[in-house]
Design a protein around this motif. Structure first.
Motif, short mmCIF file in Angstrom:
data_model
loop_
_atom_site.label_atom_id
_atom_site.label_comp_id
_atom_site.label_asym_id
_atom_site.label_seq_id
_atom_site.Cartn_x
_atom_site.Cartn_y
_atom_site.Cartn_z
N ALA A 388 9.02 7.88 7.29
CA ALA A 388 8.68 6.76 6.40
C ALA A 388 9.49 6.83 5.12
N ALA A 389 9.68 8.04 4.59
CA ALA A 389 10.47 8.20 3.37
C ALA A 389 11.93 7.81 3.62
N THR A 599 2.05 18.72 14.41
CA THR A 599 0.75 18.05 14.37
C THR A 599 -0.12 18.47 13.20
N LYS A 600 0.39 19.38 12.36
CA LYS A 600 -0.36 19.81 11.18
C LYS A 600 0.64 20.26 10.13
N ASN A 601 0.33 20.00 8.86
CA ASN A 601 1.24 20.41 7.79
C ASN A 601 1.49 21.91 7.82
N ASN A 602 2.76 22.29 7.72
CA ASN A 602 3.13 23.70 7.57
C ASN A 602 4.02 23.79 6.34
N LEU A 605 7.08 26.24 6.21
CA LEU A 605 8.26 25.79 6.95
C LEU A 605 8.82 24.47 6.40
N ASP A 606 8.08 23.83 5.51
CA ASP A 606 8.46 22.53 4.96
C ASP A 606 8.53 21.47 6.07
N VAL A 607 7.59 21.55 7.01
CA VAL A 607 7.45 20.52 8.05
C VAL A 607 6.02 20.01 8.00
N TYR A 608 5.86 18.71 8.32
CA TYR A 608 4.58 18.06 8.05
C TYR A 608 4.10 17.26 9.26
N ASN A 609 2.81 17.03 9.26
CA ASN A 609 2.16 16.28 10.32
C ASN A 609 2.91 14.98 10.61
N GLY A 610 3.38 14.83 11.85
CA GLY A 610 4.10 13.62 12.24
C GLY A 610 5.60 13.77 12.30
N ASP A 611 6.15 14.88 11.78
CA ASP A 611 7.60 15.10 11.85
C ASP A 611 8.01 15.32 13.31
N THR A 651 0.47 9.71 20.26
CA THR A 651 -0.58 8.72 20.04
C THR A 651 -0.11 7.65 19.06
N VAL A 652 -0.76 6.52 19.10
CA VAL A 652 -0.45 5.44 18.16
C VAL A 652 -0.67 5.93 16.73
N HIS A 653 -1.73 6.71 16.51
CA HIS A 653 -2.00 7.25 15.18
C HIS A 653 -0.81 8.05 14.65
N LYS A 654 -0.23 8.89 15.52
CA LYS A 654 0.88 9.74 15.09
C LYS A 654 2.16 8.94 14.83
N SER A 655 2.22 7.71 15.30
CA SER A 655 3.44 6.90 15.13
C SER A 655 3.50 6.21 13.78
N GLN A 656 2.41 6.23 13.02
CA GLN A 656 2.40 5.50 11.75
C GLN A 656 3.48 6.02 10.81
N GLY A 657 4.11 5.08 10.10
CA GLY A 657 5.19 5.43 9.19
C GLY A 657 6.54 5.50 9.86
#
Length: 726
Positions: A388-389, A599-602, A605-611, A651-657
């Motif tokens: 999204a960013a 699937t969860k912020n880490n 590692l600088d990786v986030y839910n949805g990456d 999932t559709v939820h994970k696709s947001q952004g």
């Protein structure tokens, strides 16, 4: 889709119901990391065919020698197999077994190459050397002090893990969580579990109340113990939070907890009163909050009021001149509602812009930003996810960050560096995709907004709410305390897109108008036919017709995880179709070359839910792998993989952004619970150039007409309307 090529008939195996076998684990065919259930194959000395066995077995790896007991069963997919009731690991006693065991990556510091060197050096005594004479490891080429120490520590760790596995098996928990438990509690794991097994619920991913409760029961904890009831209340409340609620109504919490615990409601009420007294939970009349969520919801209201009440530097007193300048600069003609919004943005300390696709949100935001930059106002732009960013950056031509990077997460303090004591440095802060922002993240953002700064919140309020608790965008709009612009007019050029016009039809409950250019519907009557059609579309038809890359350009979305047309099943088949030869990552169901999602912020590692990224490299020796994301490469250890999943389907939820060149969406009656208008709308709006919906017309009709979405328990709108605390 699991490989069946070596399942064999196993006709030479004894035809009795009870069964036992001992051999080397050849491969893990399938494993569910949530409950430890796996399908695996074993090589038995003297038998040509591999033996298939299934069951919940903890932390076994290819190369290990195990002894299993169970029953013979016939499976339509895998043939004759043993359903395991109990098992034990056995140290291998053959050269081949030892080499496979060590080469499996089970012992950190030893991969296939070093396993071969060790066998050549010590032969059948190799495991004895590691266990009793680790100093001799230095004689092997390439093993220095560091690697020798690493091997020894990993060997000791495996022995401890085995003892924990025996303890857990003996107390009724049949999962593969032993490694996680050991990593969390170390050598004191058994002592921790004996003291309070309910700690597992919060500390160990994948262990729910029932799993911890089995241990507690087997350890003799009384069913009506305050410790047990308190744990049940906390678990029930957290389950409601995971469904999006910020609080639970008291009666609902008491009833659900009593049902979970199988005790009388009055016992739960007594313990709840005690938890309220000790501030373990917070009660506001009939609303029961987790302490942190109560603080964050209160904080969101207080911080928004602060930002709105602080004086702001004037932008311009010649708004009409500014509008003319913007139109000339960008060679555009703003609509009346866009002009009104631009006038409002000059005055409002906090402002919301919402609207569907094609309504001119991007044009309006760019116009507002141009005016602010013209007047030398400093800007910061952010969105909840990396994708999204990146999209925000592309559309505004201005640097945009994820919210987590904007707030500068500090792993040393496990919190953001930017807050009220160290606010962001900007005159204007813009947050996009606000429908994705939950109450916790919003509180962190608002704390970091400096006095005197303006806040612009952008999003589509008709999309799905955040995965986390709260309904921030909708609550802020519903409060009527924050100036809000809702763009409704679809511009002519956008209206020519079948995707955009159908998104707006869906949003008001009208049937989509399918076409033969960018918006297709393929009727299929059952989930298996839907699955098979999707496989053909993703792997053959869409790439051939539109010249698209199946991995980079096509995203498969599904409303649910389960079922033949659910995310889990589709990922299994698409992995086999698109990445059949990728090197397997032990015990994870992942392969090098797979498309994966965090699937969860880490934060470390600088990786986030949805990456979303791709696994590019793996080392069994170091138990590490590389995942290449759009803007960086992250180095994962095998211990970091619990929240990394296949992403051929999400999932559709994970696709947001996110936006995708092509999108494929199954819609079947099997997904009955998730057939909702906002899910269908959110899915369609993720596509840039092509949408293909595959499924049943009746399921589509249900989704269009189902607006009965569960209301989330929040009080932010009320708090914003109130001048005093509730």
């Amino acid at each position: 889709m699991p490989d069946k090529s070596d399942s064999g008939s196993q006709s030479s195996l004894p035809d009795t119901n009870r069964a036992s076998a001992e051999g080397i684990v050849e491969r893990i065919v399938y494993e569910n990391p949530d409950n430890g259930f796996l399908v695996a194959r074993m090589r038995i000395e003297g038998q040509h065919e591999l033996l298939t066995f299934v069951g919940s077995l903890m932390a076994i790896s290819p190369g290990e020698t195990i002894h299993i007991n169970g029953d013979w069963v016939d499976d339509h997919k895998f043939g004759r197999q043993i359903k395991v009731s109990d098992y034990k690991t056995v140290l291998p006693n053959s050269l081949i077994g030892i080499e496979k065991y060590l080469g499996s990556g089970l012992i950190h510091g030893i991969g296939p190459a070093y396993a071969e060197r060790l066998i050549n050096a010590f032969g059948i005594e190799t495991l004895k050397v590691i266990d009793e004479h680790p100093e001799k490891l230095r004689k092997v080429e390439g093993i220095g002090p560091k690697r020798a120490k690493q091997i020894r520590e990993a060997w000791e760790e495996q022995k401890n893990i085995q003892s924990i596995m025996v303890f857990l098996q003996g107390h009724g928990i049949g999962t593969n969580q032993a490694v996680k438990i050991y990593k969390k509690y170390g050598d004191g794991a058994v002592a921790v579990l004996r003291e309070n097994p309910y700690r597992l619920i919060e500390d160990i991913a994948g262990i729910a109340f029932l799993g911890a409760d089995k241990i507690a029961t087997n350890l003799g904890l009384d069913k009506e113990s305050p410790t047990r009831i308190s744990a049940g209340i906390s678990y029930t409340l957290r389950q409601m939070v995971s469904d999006g609620h910020v609080f639970s109504e008291r009666k609902t919490l008491l009833d659900k907890a009593a049902e979970l615990l199988a005790v009388e409601v009055k016992l739960v009420a007594i313990e709840l009163a005690s938890m309220i007294h000790t501030h373990t939970v917070i009660a506001e009349d009939d609303a029961i909050y987790l302490q942190e969520l109560h603080e964050h919801e209160l904080g969101c209201a207080d911080e928004l009021k602060r930002i709105m009440s602080n004086p702001k530097d004037p932008v311009t007193d010649k708004v009409d001149v500014a509008i003319e300048w913007v139109e000339k600069k960008h060679s555009i003609e703003l609509s009346d509602e866009q002009r009104d919004a631009l006038r409002l943005s000059v005055e409002a300390p906090v402002m919301v812009i919402t609207g569907g696709p094609g309504t001119g949100k991007t044009t309006l935001i760019n116009s507002i930003l141009s005016v602010f930059m013209r007047k030398s106002f400093s800007l910061l732009l952010a969105a909840p996810t990396g994708r999204a960013a990146k999209r925000m950056e592309q559309t505004t031509k201005h640097e945009a960050k994820t919210i987590h990077r904007l707030l500068e997460y500090n792993p040393q303090i496990h919190d953001f560096s930017r807050d009220s004591n160290n606010p962001l440095e900007a005159d204007v802060i813009v947050i996009d995709e606000m429908s994705m922002v939950d109450v916790n993240l919003m509180y962190s953002v608002l704390k970091a907004v400096p006095n005197g700064a303006r806040l612009l919140l952008v999003g589509d309020v008709d999309q799905l709410p955040s995965v986390g608790p709260g309904n921030i965008l909708m609550d802020i709009i519903a409060s009527n305390q924050v100036p809000t612009v809702r763009l409704k007019t679809v511009f002519r050029q956008a209206a020519e897109s079948g995707i955009i016009s159908n998104a707006h039809r869906i949003n008001v409950g009208e049937s989509p108008k399918w076409n033969d250019t960018d918006c297709f519907f393929i009727e299929r009557k059952d989930p298996v036919a839907v699955r098979d059609t999707i496989l053909e579309l993703v792997t053959k038809r869409i790439p051939k017709k539109f010249g698209m890359d199946p991995l980079k350009d096509i995203q498969l979305l599904s409303p649910m995880h389960r079922g033949d047309a659910g995310v889990a099943h589709l990922n299994e088949y698409l992995q086999e179709a698109l990445n059949p030869n990728g090197e397997a990552i032990p015990r994870r169901g992942l392969r090098v070359g797979d498309k994966v999602i965090q699937t969860k912020n880490n934060y470390e590692l600088d990786v986030y839910n949805g990456d979303v990224g791709t696994i590019t490299l793996m080392s069994l020796d170091t138990k590490e792998l590389h995942v290449e994301f759009e803007d960086r490469t992250a180095l994962y250890t095998f211990d970091d993989l619990d929240n990394l999943s296949l992403a051929y389907a999400i999932t559709v939820h994970k696709s947001q952004g996110s936006e995708y060149p092509a999108l494929v969406l199954p819609i079947v009656s099997q997904h009955y619970l998730m057939l909702q208008r906002n899910i269908l709308y959110t899915a369609i709006t993720r596509a840039k150039g092509l949408v293909v919906v595959v499924g049943e017309s009746k399921a589509l009709y249900r989704a269009l007409n189902n607006t009965d979405v569960t209301r989330r328990n929040t009080r932010l709108a009320d708090r914003l309307r109130s001048t005093e605390e509730l």
